[in-house]
Design a protein around this motif. Sequence first.
Motif, PDB file in Angstrom:
ATOM      1  N   SER A   1       0.388   5.840   0.016  1.00 28.07           N
ATOM      2  CA  SER A   1      -0.591   6.893   0.280  1.00 28.07           C
ATOM      3  C   SER A   1      -0.303   8.101  -0.601  1.00 28.07           C
ATOM      4  O   SER A   1       0.826   8.312  -1.042  1.00 28.07           O
TER       5      SER A   1
ATOM      6  N   ARG B   1      -8.939   1.246  -1.530  1.00 24.92           N
ATOM      7  CA  ARG B   1      -8.440   2.541  -1.103  1.00 24.92           C
ATOM      8  C   ARG B   1      -9.318   3.028   0.048  1.00 24.92           C
ATOM      9  O   ARG B   1     -10.488   2.691   0.125  1.00 24.92           O
TER      10      ARG B   1
ATOM     11  N   VAL C   1      -5.129   9.533   1.244  1.00 19.40           N
ATOM     12  CA  VAL C   1      -5.773   8.317   0.736  1.00 19.40           C
ATOM     13  C   VAL C   1      -4.750   7.186   0.753  1.00 19.40           C
ATOM     14  O   VAL C   1      -3.662   7.317   0.193  1.00 19.40           O
ATOM     15  N   GLU C   2      -5.120   6.114   1.443  1.00 20.28           N
ATOM     16  CA  GLU C   2      -4.259   4.917   1.455  1.00 20.28           C
ATOM     17  C   GLU C   2      -4.688   4.032   0.290  1.00 20.28           C
ATOM     18  O   GLU C   2      -5.849   3.631   0.195  1.00 20.28           O
ATOM     19  N   LEU C   3      -3.751   3.752  -0.581  1.00 21.05           N
ATOM     20  CA  LEU C   3      -4.057   2.964  -1.785  1.00 21.05           C
ATOM     21  C   LEU C   3      -3.445   1.581  -1.648  1.00 21.05           C
ATOM     22  O   LEU C   3      -2.234   1.439  -1.537  1.00 21.05           O
TER      23      LEU C   3
ATOM     24  N   SER D   1       0.843  -1.189   0.000  1.00 20.79           N
ATOM     25  CA  SER D   1       0.000   0.000   0.000  1.00 20.79           C
ATOM     26  C   SER D   1       0.880   1.241   0.000  1.00 20.79           C
ATOM     27  O   SER D   1       2.035   1.204   0.400  1.00 20.79           O
TER      28      SER D   1
END
Lengths: 170, 283
Positions: free
Chosen positions: B5, B28, B21-23, B3
């Motif tokens: 961000s 997400r 936003v954590e992807l 992940s």
Amino acid sequence: MTDFSTRPRRKDRTTAVLIVAAGVGVLAVAAAGAVRARTDVVAGRAALVEAARSLEEMKARARALEGSRVGSDEERLAALVVVGRQAPPAAVLAAIERAMPADVRLDSLVFDYEGGLQLQMEVQARHPAAYDEFLARLAASPQFQDVAPGAEVRDDALRASVKARYRGGR
Amino acid sequence: MLSRSKVVLAFDAGSVQAARVELGLRSRRFAAFARKALEPDALRPLPLQPNVARPDEVRQAARAVVIELQGVGKPGVVVLPDGVARMVLLDVPSGTDPGDYARFRIGPQLPYPATDAVVDASPVGGGRYIGAAVRRDVAAEYEALAEAAGLVCERVELSPLAGLAALAAERRREEAQTSMDVVLGEAAFSMALFGGSAALAFRNRRRDPGPHDGERIGEEVERTALLGAAGSAPRVRLVGPGARRVAEGLRASGLDARTGWGDVPSMAAADAEELAWLGAGLA
């Protein structure tokens, strides 16, 4: 996904990095495989050389064994000489004579030095009892062994063949 | 482990807002939010004139939200407010680059040289696109603010286009025969009318702050709804500041109006429905 940037931006490179990383990974695996294959080839060559060397050694041993067999023949001949020296015909005849009763006569004697001294005797006895006594004396004599009576012909007298192994000694 | 961000930094007439936003690989979520209010007229989302009237104030606000989200040095998406772009619904011929076609169609209508415009297009279904042109100087103002705040600007999005793109999933899920998505900004708002999955009409209007703002938006929504099939009242979905209040007014008028983005990861729906720029983090 739209982009209204006024100048080219540093794009999100995560996907590209992942692809490159995957490519590097595949390359590393391929390189490791190549190295392993190379190692196998080297090991195979070494095994081949070792096998060839072993084969040469085996051939050499076979040759040595052939040589040793030749040596055995020589030893055998030497043994025959030794046996011949230890059992001269005169001594053998004397030993047979000692075992022979008065009514038994030795017609022929064959010496066979193969595997010691094997004797093939043709005897003639005036009567069977004398022949039996001769066989008993031979069997009892320490100078003979493996006493084996052979064919007998009985008419006026008794003619028979006897085999025995001469051990020597007195 | 896989992940990462990014920060979404959004500007509008009354505030600077941001979200981290954590992807993940397949998901997400919004990890943190920050908002700084701006004094009136510090920032004016306009298509032609300079937008940043008081640069220091806006820069400080942007810097504050980025620091609050620990986003300094992180990649970020800058969201331009509704009101800075000229937007047109386009039928893009097949085999044609939508961006090039949008430049071809919008360029001659601009009151400044087309070369001074940054043009892009966003698909809205049925082979149609919303083409948008932002004056280069205006976009550059926001980029400069983001960079001064410490963000590594990866992309510049337009709030209404990002909002409509993010609402597409909700639109497909609802499967309404006729629907309308309304993305409200603090200075302007956009409405897209859909028949099934194809866009039928697109309108963009400036807001008129005051006691009758909600009524006026409602009237614009009703007028836009008339562009759809006769006798078929659209299901309306609104997002952005004032969405709840406008939706109530529309429901009082007999329209099927609702608010929000649907399911927003790690965020209360009531909070999310008032954030039009959230689409840039959802799409």
